[in-house]
Design a protein around this motif. Structure first.
Motif, PDB file in Angstrom:
ATOM      1  N   ALA A 266       0.833  -1.206   0.000  1.00 33.69           N
ATOM      2  CA  ALA A 266       0.000   0.000   0.000  1.00 33.69           C
ATOM      3  C   ALA A 266       0.865   1.253   0.000  1.00 33.69           C
ATOM      4  N   ALA A 267       1.904   1.258   0.824  1.00 36.79           N
ATOM      5  CA  ALA A 267       2.808   2.416   0.859  1.00 36.79           C
ATOM      6  C   ALA A 267       3.560   2.554  -0.452  1.00 36.79           C
ATOM      7  N   ALA A 270       1.347   4.145  -3.004  1.00 34.78           N
ATOM      8  CA  ALA A 270       1.186   5.576  -2.746  1.00 34.78           C
ATOM      9  C   ALA A 270       2.403   6.359  -3.236  1.00 34.78           C
ATOM     10  N   GLU A 273       2.358   6.652  -6.985  1.00 30.04           N
ATOM     11  CA  GLU A 273       1.415   7.688  -7.417  1.00 30.04           C
ATOM     12  C   GLU A 273       2.005   9.079  -7.225  1.00 30.04           C
ATOM     13  N   ARG A 274       2.689   9.289  -6.114  1.00 34.52           N
ATOM     14  CA  ARG A 274       3.291  10.599  -5.860  1.00 34.52           C
ATOM     15  C   ARG A 274       4.486  10.864  -6.770  1.00 34.52           C
TER      16      ARG A 274
END
Length: 300
Positions: A266-267, A270, A273-274
């Motif tokens: 999950a991290a 993220a 995406e960033r």
């Protein structure tokens, strides 16, 4: 080519703001270095990468912006002063064409792939596979599961590291366990946006384009890399429970468990995406520089 001109007051304010922004990270590193205190999370970006703290602190406007009253910039590599205005020269940008083309090619290739989230940070585990505690890269911190427990995790998982600069630090026995064999010459064939090291390397690509791009973009990439490094080491096999990051204890991500794998993936998603918009900004900067510098050079 037309350029934006900044007067001395404006560019000095921007330079001071940039220095203050990065000093939040640079100053603690310099204090630790003076005290000879190690921090495997926060020091990594200053020791692994070639950009020194003083270089990170120095503000650059980027090609296409000229500065008034900037004698200190005039003496820097890539700059020249003409009629009282100082800026990065088209000749310098043209000389960096191989770097610009290679960076654009790698970043485009990376961005074209979907994020792969199944590696679970096992590259750090493969770097200590079958090593004694005192042989590890961070020997000041014990292995959380001990050498035998660490080896068992490596042997019970599928290792799928796509990043050469991580893979090259695998121990000899760990290399054959990787499903891929990336090299320094085929990075565009392997790198993918879910890779933590590919995300951290956005900072490397940014500072290698200095002074042709704005330091604001370099600082944005640095801040992302710093956060990614935290996850990288939280998922590593070391026991770093005595360390703090921004006043918080460095809690491990136990990737050897199902819950830890979910947390890591999950991290990782993220961060992918960033990192995407930063990667796109770097690609666009490469394209702008490749297009504008030759035209500017011919005009001169």
């Amino acid at each position: 080519m037309p350029v934006e001109v900044l007067d001395q007051r404006e560019w000095q304010a921007r330079a001071a703001s940039h220095a203050a922004r990065v000093d939040a990270f640079v100053a603690p590193h310099l204090a630790r270095r003076e005290a000879r205190v190690k921090h495997p999370v926060h020091d990594f970006l200053f020791t692994y990468y070639s950009q020194r703290p003083a270089q990170l602190r120095r503000w650059h406007p980027g090609f296409g912006t000229a500065l008034r009253g900037a004698a200190e910039h005039a003496g820097l590599k890539g700059y020249a002063e003409v009629n009282g205005l100082v800026g990065v020269t088209a000749e310098h940008v043209a000389s960096q064409r191989p770097l610009l083309e290679a960076t654009r090619r790698l970043l485009r290739a990376t961005a074209s792939r979907p994020a792969q989230l199944g590696c679970f940070g096992l590259h750090e585990w493969a770097m200590v596979y079958r090593l004694d505690q005192d042989e590890t890269r961070h020997a000041d911190w014990p292995l959380r599961l001990g050498p035998a427990g660490t080896d068992a995790v490596v042997e019970s998982h599928r290792i799928s590291c796509s990043h050469f600069d991580a893979y090259r630090f695998f121990t000899g026995p760990a290399r054959p366990l990787n499903t891929l064999s990336p090299t320094a010459d085929d990075r565009p064939d392997f790198e993918q946006p879910g890779c933590l090291h590919a995300g951290m390397d956005l900072y490397k690509h940014a500072f290698r384009l200095t002074p042709m791009i704005s330091s604001d973009l370099v600082a944005d990439c640095f801040e992302l890399a710093r956060e990614i490094r935290e996850l990288d080491m939280r998922a590593a096999p070391y026991d770093l429970s005595d360390l703090e990051v921004d006043g918080r204890p460095l809690e491990p991500v136990r990737i050897e468990t199902a819950e830890g794998k979910r947390e890591y993936a999950a991290a990782q998603a993220a961060f992918a995406e960033r990192g995407a918009p930063l990667r796109l900004r770097l690609v666009r900067e490469c394209e702008r520089l490749l297009e504008e510098a030759p035209a500017a050079h011919q005009e001169r």
